[in-house]
Design an enzyme around this catalytic site. Structure first.
Site, PDB file in Angstrom:
ATOM      1  N   ARG A  74       0.855  -1.186   0.000  1.00 11.00           N
ATOM      2  CA  ARG A  74       0.000   0.000   0.000  1.00 11.00           C
ATOM      3  C   ARG A  74       0.893   1.239   0.000  1.00 11.00           C
ATOM      4  O   ARG A  74       1.659   1.449   0.928  1.00 11.00           O
ATOM      5  CB  ARG A  74      -0.904  -0.014   1.233  1.00 11.00           C
ATOM      6  CG  ARG A  74      -1.718   1.242   1.362  1.00 11.00           C
ATOM      7  CD  ARG A  74      -2.749   1.215   2.501  1.00 11.00           C
ATOM      8  NE  ARG A  74      -3.365   2.519   2.537  1.00 11.00           N
ATOM      9  CZ  ARG A  74      -3.304   3.368   3.552  1.00 11.00           C
ATOM     10  NH1 ARG A  74      -2.717   3.028   4.675  1.00 11.00           N
ATOM     11  NH2 ARG A  74      -3.847   4.565   3.466  1.00 11.00           N
ATOM     12  N   HIS A 118      -2.705  10.920   0.640  1.00 10.45           N
ATOM     13  CA  HIS A 118      -2.163  10.708   1.983  1.00 10.45           C
ATOM     14  C   HIS A 118      -1.456  12.005   2.384  1.00 10.45           C
ATOM     15  O   HIS A 118      -0.251  12.028   2.615  1.00 10.45           O
ATOM     16  CB  HIS A 118      -1.233   9.490   2.014  1.00 10.45           C
ATOM     17  CG  HIS A 118      -1.030   8.896   3.377  1.00 10.45           C
ATOM     18  ND1 HIS A 118      -1.197   7.552   3.651  1.00 10.45           N
ATOM     19  CD2 HIS A 118      -0.674   9.448   4.548  1.00 10.45           C
ATOM     20  CE1 HIS A 118      -0.934   7.314   4.940  1.00 10.45           C
ATOM     21  NE2 HIS A 118      -0.600   8.456   5.505  1.00 10.45           N
ATOM     22  N   GLU A 163      -7.482   8.623   6.129  1.00 11.34           N
ATOM     23  CA  GLU A 163      -7.798   9.276   7.399  1.00 11.34           C
ATOM     24  C   GLU A 163      -8.350  10.698   7.238  1.00 11.34           C
ATOM     25  O   GLU A 163      -7.703  11.672   7.641  1.00 11.34           O
ATOM     26  CB  GLU A 163      -6.570   9.289   8.317  1.00 11.34           C
ATOM     27  CG  GLU A 163      -6.017   7.892   8.575  1.00 11.34           C
ATOM     28  CD  GLU A 163      -4.973   7.849   9.689  1.00 11.34           C
ATOM     29  OE1 GLU A 163      -4.522   8.916  10.129  1.00 11.34           O
ATOM     30  OE2 GLU A 163      -4.626   6.736  10.109  1.00 11.34           O
ATOM     31  N   ASN A 293      -7.563   1.994   9.823  1.00 17.47           N
ATOM     32  CA  ASN A 293      -6.283   2.275  10.472  1.00 17.47           C
ATOM     33  C   ASN A 293      -6.515   2.321  11.972  1.00 17.47           C
ATOM     34  O   ASN A 293      -7.380   3.061  12.451  1.00 17.47           O
ATOM     35  CB  ASN A 293      -5.720   3.629  10.024  1.00 17.47           C
ATOM     36  CG  ASN A 293      -5.245   3.613   8.584  1.00 17.47           C
ATOM     37  OD1 ASN A 293      -5.301   2.579   7.910  1.00 17.47           O
ATOM     38  ND2 ASN A 293      -4.773   4.751   8.109  1.00 17.47           N
ATOM     39  N   TYR A 295      -4.347   2.081  15.824  1.00 18.87           N
ATOM     40  CA  TYR A 295      -3.100   1.977  16.581  1.00 18.87           C
ATOM     41  C   TYR A 295      -3.338   1.802  18.076  1.00 18.87           C
ATOM     42  O   TYR A 295      -2.551   1.191  18.763  1.00 18.87           O
ATOM     43  CB  TYR A 295      -2.249   3.232  16.369  1.00 18.87           C
ATOM     44  CG  TYR A 295      -1.700   3.327  14.965  1.00 18.87           C
ATOM     45  CD1 TYR A 295      -0.475   2.763  14.642  1.00 18.87           C
ATOM     46  CD2 TYR A 295      -2.423   3.951  13.945  1.00 18.87           C
ATOM     47  CE1 TYR A 295       0.032   2.829  13.357  1.00 18.87           C
ATOM     48  CE2 TYR A 295      -1.923   4.017  12.645  1.00 18.87           C
ATOM     49  CZ  TYR A 295      -0.692   3.450  12.357  1.00 18.87           C
ATOM     50  OH  TYR A 295      -0.199   3.505  11.084  1.00 18.87           O
ATOM     51  N   GLU A 350      -3.646  -0.039   8.165  1.00 22.79           N
ATOM     52  CA  GLU A 350      -2.476   0.414   8.943  1.00 22.79           C
ATOM     53  C   GLU A 350      -2.623  -0.079  10.369  1.00 22.79           C
ATOM     54  O   GLU A 350      -3.689   0.050  10.977  1.00 22.79           O
ATOM     55  CB  GLU A 350      -2.393   1.955   9.013  1.00 22.79           C
ATOM     56  CG  GLU A 350      -1.783   2.606   7.809  1.00 22.79           C
ATOM     57  CD  GLU A 350      -1.705   4.128   7.944  1.00 22.79           C
ATOM     58  OE1 GLU A 350      -1.516   4.629   9.075  1.00 22.79           O
ATOM     59  OE2 GLU A 350      -1.856   4.790   6.915  1.00 22.79           O
TER      60      GLU A 350
HETATM   61  C1  FCB Z   1      -1.389   7.363  10.667  1.00 26.46           C
HETATM   62  C2  FCB Z   1      -0.925   7.864   9.322  1.00 26.46           C
HETATM   63  C3  FCB Z   1       0.423   7.350   8.899  1.00 26.46           C
HETATM   64  C4  FCB Z   1       1.380   7.275  10.061  1.00 26.46           C
HETATM   65  C5  FCB Z   1       0.756   6.560  11.228  1.00 26.46           C
HETATM   66  C6  FCB Z   1       1.682   6.398  12.406  1.00 26.46           C
HETATM   67  O1  FCB Z   1      -2.278   8.265  11.210  1.00 26.46           O
HETATM   68  O2  FCB Z   1      -1.862   7.508   8.333  1.00 26.46           O
HETATM   69  O3  FCB Z   1       0.885   8.152   7.858  1.00 26.46           O
HETATM   70  O4  FCB Z   1       1.801   8.539  10.380  1.00 26.46           O
HETATM   71  O5  FCB Z   1      -0.390   7.228  11.625  1.00 26.46           O
END
Ligand code: FCB
Length: 444
Positions: A74, A118, A163, A293, A295, A350
């Protein structure tokens, strides 16, 4: 863990974070070049001007991706490389770069997943109002048509915007990302325009690609979880926080249900976006898939009847100070599955973690023993696997990131790569998390 045979194991990057070569081959200026030039915006005063020099090292990088057993990559296209002024004049050398990249990936048996946006908006469009100008939906559609005409005979997986919450709120209200504005009204309007642009780009890609295209959007989430899962007050706090959650309310709701969250609209008062007739239908067109995405999570407790976000001190945190909570990804996948009634295939587009790494050299070979990043990866892949076992249609997992790179306002002070980059020499070294990824992705 057994994954479906055709499961996509990918690695992800974005143009401004890895390409470098910002002044080459006619590339136009982007809002991130401008932002990096503004003192105080980037923690270490750095920029993506050189980054990982992927613009020159792309052939080696394809070999690297291949060596990780990834069957998908990607990447994002830098709008100012192909349309230096955002609209109008096309830069052939920019198109050639992505042309060659796509050919190289396909030759290596790696499926390209192209993201159209992006975050590196051409500066010329920012001067015309950028995401706050409704015309951007048409500018973006024209750019999407150009890319679909150029790559749509070979690329079949397209993502419109990465995002949109970051594009709008983080960049126009919180001011942490380019263009660094602090205006709630503008942010809400920009959010609406990102979605209009998404809708128009889906139409454009479908109309202009010569191969049947799959098109979707990439949304980011931080699921709201109770601080203590056994405490009824905390559970209520998480529920209340979820009702006001901007990721769902401003993005999942319009894209899949054709309305903005009534709570968020009411809270916005006169800052609520202007919506014209037909907008919501354009936004809520059929998506071939949803990119997710994720985290971290938000933890909530109840204070005077209101949800308050708290830090879970006892949990592990990454260098971004993000709590490590694979159960968050699991609950998110279950929730989105329900919300889309199981009808929308999903990809984790992500997921990853930043930790400071140490290169250890023995006998001339360098290793990076990044146990915590490897454990994060395994934990989240397991969470994804559990969701699949429960019937959720997750088609793939993309690790963020292929390699260490320019982490926006955090400069080069965060390390998300499963491959280490020595910025002085541009040498890439696979970290232990990279070897762990390779093992997961091996399909023998
Ligand atoms: C996301 C972004 C990516 C990277 C990660 C850690 O929000 O899409 O570009 O910065 O965080």
């Amino acid at each position: 863990m057994t994954f479906p045979n055709n499961f996509t194991w990918g690695v992800a990057t974005s143009s401004y974070q890895i390409e470098g070569a910002v002044n080459e081959d006619g590339r136009g200026q982007s809002i991130w070049d401008d932002f990096c030039d503004t003192p105080g915006k980037i923690i270490d005063g750095s920029s993506g001007a050189a980054a990982c020099d992927h613009y020159h090292l792309w052939q080696d990088d394809i070999k690297l991706i291949k060596s990780l057993n990834a069957n998908a990559y990607r990447f994002s296209i830098a709008w100012p490389r192909v349309l230096p002024d955002g609209t109008g004049r096309v830069e052939r050398r920019g198109l050639d770069f992505y042309d060659k990249l796509v050919d190289g990936l396909l030759e290596a048996g790696i499926e390209p997943y192209a993201t159209l946006y992006h975050w590196d908006l051409p500066s010329a469009l920012q001067y015309r109002g950028g995401w706050a100008n409704r015309d951007i939906a048409e500018w973006f559609a024209d750019y999407a048509s150009l890319m679909a005409r150029t790559l749509g005979d070979r690329v079949t997986q397209w993502m419109t915007i990465n995002e949109p919450w970051c594009v709008s709120f983080l960049s126009h209200e919180i001011g942490e990302h380019a263009p660094g504005l602090r205006n709630g009204k503008l942010a809400r309007q920009a959010a609406h325009h990102t979605l209009l642009a998404h809708g128009r780009a889906m139409q454009a890609v479908r109309a202009c690609a010569s191969q049947p295209a799959k098109v979707g959007i990439v949304l980011n989430y931080e699921p709201c979880l109770p601080f203590d899962a056994n405490n009824p007050d905390d559970i209520e706090a998480a529920r209340l926080a979820d009702v006001q959650d901007p990721f769902h309310g401003w993005f999942t709701c319009p894209v899949f249900h054709s309305y903005y969250s009534p709570e968020l609209m009411a809270q916005s008062g006169t800052d609520a976006p202007n919506i014209q007739p037909g907008d919501m239908a354009l936004i809520a067109q059929h998506n071939d898939f949803l990119g997710i995405n994720n985290y971290t999570v938000g933890r909530y407790r109840l204070q005077n009847g209101q949800p308050v976000r708290v830090r879970n001190q006892s949990a592990e945190h990454t260098l971004m100070d993000w709590e490590v909570a694979p159960e968050g990804l699991h609950s998110l996948l279950m929730r989105l599955h329900q919300e889309t009634r199981g009808k929308v295939p999903m990809y984790v587009t992500e997921n990853g973690s930043s930790f400071a790494d140490q290169l250890v050299s023995t006998d001339g070979t360098s290793r990076i023993h990044d146990e915590r990043r490897a454990a994060y990866l395994l934990g989240h892949v397991e969470a994804t696997h559990q969701a699949i076992q429960k019937g959720v249609d997750v088609r793939g997992y993309f690790a963020w990131s292929l390699m260490d790179n320019f982490e926006w306002a955090k400069g080069y002070q965060q390390w998300f790569g499963i491959v280490h980059v020595d910025y002085a020499t541009q040498k890439r070294t696979i970290k232990d998390s990279g070897w762990a990824f390779k093992k997961l992705a091996s399909r023998d």
